[in-house]
Design an enzyme around this catalytic site. Structure first.
Site, PDB file in Angstrom:
ATOM      1  N   ASP A 153      11.797  -4.907   5.283  1.00 49.66           N
ATOM      2  CA  ASP A 153      12.610  -4.337   4.212  1.00 49.66           C
ATOM      3  C   ASP A 153      11.672  -3.498   3.358  1.00 49.66           C
ATOM      4  OD1 ASP A 153      14.280  -3.703   2.211  1.00 49.66           O
ATOM      5  OD2 ASP A 153      14.441  -5.705   1.360  1.00 49.66           O
ATOM      6  N   THR A 198      12.168  -1.213   0.803  1.00 46.86           N
ATOM      7  CA  THR A 198      12.396  -0.855  -0.582  1.00 46.86           C
ATOM      8  C   THR A 198      11.652  -1.791  -1.518  1.00 46.86           C
ATOM      9  OG1 THR A 198      14.578  -0.043   0.018  1.00 46.86           O
ATOM     10  CG2 THR A 198      14.143  -0.418  -2.317  1.00 46.86           C
TER      11      THR A 198
END
Length: 380
Positions: free
Chosen positions: A303, A305
């Site tokens: 992930d 972000t």
């Protein structure tokens, strides 16, 4: 509901209330992250099988007074030092990242909203919510403006949940649309997410087939060294007629080559070189054997972000359908960003690009949600 309760709902706790609750132990004392302590790191790298073998032989040599013959003991320092330095360095870096990356809730106290660290939230605090905010403690919603919460991390359900006043929110969920506020009812170890983390985040060592294989070899060699050492010392004392100290030195000289210290040292060096090369590419390795595990990986899922990239956006380009209408479009965008009380990352990027709002008066609000993928404001 009493007037006093309504006033507290509007303004939040006072500093005196906060100090009293902290003294009573009703703060968000979250359990520490289950990582290895410095003591565990040192013990794990020093008390190994090969260090035990070389350590016993070193003690025997030093007991005879021959310091020069005990130079092989430097291998203990090298084998232990490489792992200790890397793991402590990784631990300190990760601890700093955990502090920097902490989600700081917006708490209302004495009518003023401010961001505070999660561990400073106390029981009864009013926590304000906006799009993207994480719910850090359990609580009851007291204000809701189209508030939608994603509880997929807790329940596995992908659908967002509308939260009205007097409904419960659980720590570990996050806001996807709307805004609101809730009063903290469970903090610290009583919070739902803290209980899950305490049960699930147990530290486990990385499995290394290389080290497992070396340990098997060392275990087998250990069993051979005991009878071999007994035969050598017997031969030195009785057959050759040597004194005890020369006999012990001769025994150690014969047993040290049986230990594959070069194999262990080269394995540690190979791991360390891998850590250095990954460090040049801005990667952080917690344990040396993790290099071996990475070499066996075919696919990496991440992930990105806020972990691999900066948790923010920048407006790159504005594409207009009608070039003659650019002023009104930029004015509308500036007003949209200026009048949003809790802007998400996209609206913050728009506000940074167009900071000069014309001062229009809004007449209606449509909050953003992941389902419709848009938000808006009306200006009559």
């Amino acid at each position: 509901m009493s007037i006093e309760a309504d006033a507290q709902r509007d303004t939040g706790l006072t500093e005196a209330d906060v100090a009293r609750l902290r003294a009573e132990g009703k703060s968000n004392d979250v359990p520490a992250r289950a990582s290895r302590s410095v003591r565990d790191i040192v013990r794990g790298n020093v008390f190994t099988r090969i260090n035990a073998i070389l350590g016993v032989l070193l003690i025997i040599v030093l007991s005879t007074g021959s310091v020069i013959d005990g130079m092989f003991g430097l291998l203990i320092v090298a084998n232990s030092g490489i792992g200790i330095v890397q793991e402590i360095r990784a631990k300190r870096t990760l601890d700093r990242l955990a502090i920097v990356g902490q989600n700081k809730p917006q708490v209302r106290r004495e009518g003023v909203s401010k961001q505070i660290p999660p561990d400073e939230v106390v029981l009864g605090d009013i926590v304000e919510l906006g799009p993207g905010d994480q719910i850090v403690v359990d609580g009851e919603v007291i204000e809701s403006a189209s508030l939608e919460v994603d509880e997929s991390l807790l329940t596995g359900e992908a659908d967002t949940v509308h939260k009205l006043e007097a409904t419960q929110v659980l720590s570990g969920s996050f806001v996807v649309a709307g805004s609101g506020a809730y009063r903290a009812t469970k903090v610290g170890r009583d919070a739902y997410a803290a209980k899950l983390a305490e049960e699930a985040s147990k530290f486990t060592l990385v499995k290394s087939e290389l080290r497992s294989g070396i340990d098997k070899i060392l275990k087998f060699i250990t069993y051979l060294m005991i009878p071999a050492g007994a035969l050598i010392i017997y031969n030195q004392l009785f057959s050759s007629g040597q004194a005890l100290k020369p006999a012990l030195n001769g025994m150690v000289a014969a047993l040290v080559p049986m230990v594959p210290e070069g194999l262990v040292l080269m394995t540690s060096i190979a791991f360390a070189v891998g850590v250095i090369r990954l460090g040049q590419r801005q990667c952080l390795v917690q344990e040396l054997p993790a290099i071996e595990g990475l070499a066996r990986v075919d696919v990496v899922c991440a992930d990105k972000t806020g972990t691999l990239t900066e948790n923010g956006m920048r407006l790159s380009e504005l594409m207009l359908m009608d070039e003659h209408d650019s002023d009104s479009v930029t004015a509308a965008l500036a007003s949209l960003a200026h009048d949003d009380p809790r802007p998400n990352a996209s609206v913050q990027a728009v506000g940074e690009a167009y900071p000069d709002a014309p001062g229009w008066t809004q007449s209606a609000v449509a909050p953003f949600s992941s389902a419709k993928k848009w938000s808006g404001l009306s200006y009559g």
